[in-house]
Enzyme design. Sequence first.
Site, mmCIF file in Angstrom:
data_model
loop_
_atom_site.group_PDB
_atom_site.id
_atom_site.type_symbol
_atom_site.label_atom_id
_atom_site.label_comp_id
_atom_site.label_asym_id
_atom_site.label_seq_id
_atom_site.Cartn_x
_atom_site.Cartn_y
_atom_site.Cartn_z
ATOM 1 N N THR A 14 0.824 -1.215 0.000
ATOM 2 C CA THR A 14 0.000 0.000 0.000
ATOM 3 C C THR A 14 0.853 1.258 0.000
ATOM 4 O O THR A 14 0.437 2.293 -0.515
ATOM 5 C CB THR A 14 -0.936 -0.035 1.227
ATOM 6 O OG1 THR A 14 -1.832 -1.118 1.047
ATOM 7 C CG2 THR A 14 -1.726 1.241 1.393
ATOM 8 N N SER A 61 1.339 -7.537 -0.719
ATOM 9 C CA SER A 61 2.036 -8.556 0.083
ATOM 10 C C SER A 61 1.176 -9.778 0.384
ATOM 11 O O SER A 61 1.673 -10.777 0.876
ATOM 12 C CB SER A 61 2.610 -7.956 1.364
ATOM 13 O OG SER A 61 1.612 -7.759 2.333
ATOM 14 N N THR A 94 1.586 -4.293 4.241
ATOM 15 C CA THR A 94 1.417 -4.578 5.674
ATOM 16 C C THR A 94 0.846 -5.976 5.938
ATOM 17 O O THR A 94 1.031 -6.527 7.008
ATOM 18 C CB THR A 94 0.464 -3.556 6.334
ATOM 19 O OG1 THR A 94 -0.810 -3.626 5.681
ATOM 20 C CG2 THR A 94 1.019 -2.146 6.273
ATOM 21 N N ASP A 95 0.137 -6.548 4.929
ATOM 22 C CA ASP A 95 -0.620 -7.773 5.212
ATOM 23 C C ASP A 95 0.253 -8.934 5.682
ATOM 24 O O ASP A 95 -0.149 -9.698 6.565
ATOM 25 C CB ASP A 95 -1.426 -8.205 3.973
ATOM 26 C CG ASP A 95 -2.640 -7.319 3.758
ATOM 27 O OD1 ASP A 95 -2.965 -6.515 4.653
ATOM 28 O OD2 ASP A 95 -3.269 -7.422 2.688
HETATM 29 N N1 ASP Z 1 -2.778 -5.430 0.776
HETATM 30 C C1 ASP Z 1 -1.713 -4.489 1.085
HETATM 31 C C2 ASP Z 1 -0.399 -5.256 1.113
HETATM 32 O O1 ASP Z 1 -0.163 -5.950 2.048
HETATM 33 C C3 ASP Z 1 -1.987 -3.865 2.394
HETATM 34 C C4 ASP Z 1 -0.967 -2.867 2.862
HETATM 35 O O2 ASP Z 1 0.162 -2.779 2.411
HETATM 36 O O3 ASP Z 1 -1.336 -2.123 3.813
HETATM 37 O O4 ASP Z 1 0.357 -5.177 0.174
#
Ligand code: ASP
Length: 330
Positions: A14, A61, A94-95
Amino acid sequence: MRKPRIALIATGGTIAGTAGSATDTSGYTAGQLGADALLAAVPQLEHLARLSAEQLFNIDSKDMTPQHWLVLSRRVQALVDDPAVDGVVITHGTDTLEETAYFLHITVATTKPVVMTAAMRPATALSADGPLNLYQAVELACRPAAGRAGVLAVLGDRILPAASLSKRHPAAVDAFTSAGALTTLASDAVLQALAPARYSRIALPPELQTLPPVELLTVAAGSSPALASAVARALARASLVSGAAGLVLALPGNASLPESWLPALDELPNSVPLVLASRCGGGISRHRADAPGNWLDAGALDPLKARVRLIAGLGAGLRGARLRRWFERG
Ligand code: ASP
């Protein structure tokens, strides 16, 4: 004074995500902007460090795999081994940040800072959190005192050790927890105190091409043992093909196994390790003196980290008693 030389590795997420409008914080696409665009959004970085940037992947991710971890770990190791690099910063989604961070934590051998960062809001959002997170991650990577505690993450004004990092909220900016989290204002002395008393890393053989398959099943009240049978049979086959495979169970309470699952788990060959972890998030007592030889306790590790540790241990060629010791040191 000479500015520290920091290598940035961008992998997507993200922090590199874009949406059609500044108020859209959920309907965006992760992994759109390149490493150069991330740096360009934070011109103040120039005052902190001499930065080089590379784009290793550009993905959400949720699509990260152990194969990506292996490539990333080797790249980080090459960078920290380079005398011209003082620290490494990695941007990531973050995932699955906690899984990649823990894999790097146990596989990269260095005393230089390795700092991961991410964002909960896309780069196009009002109050995007990525730019300040990136700035603070680079700032931390410039401090040699940050190199003794293994891999650290920086998000939301906090320094979060990879050893116990967890994403605990799907949307809030303050989504992460970690035991021992510090404010980014922490002094060098406080940072140094983060260095764990026990900290074991593992060397992955240079010839290793792929990490072995390891599955993670969560056992809920009344979960069907047919699930365990199917997975046990698939892993027995996978182990013959790849030379190793493993299973982690996220179990209720103190890693308590329902009676109905015991016969199904007997279908797991002795050569396939089974790690018992707690759904409560780690910290089970070691209790199964009479357990089959291939059963291991996750100890303080939560189920996700137990899986990462098993993947790394099997990838490094540990089996039997050596694999058990690797978990006992975790
Ligand atoms: N779906 C995103 C990822 O993990 C979420 C994020 O980065 O906050 O790439």
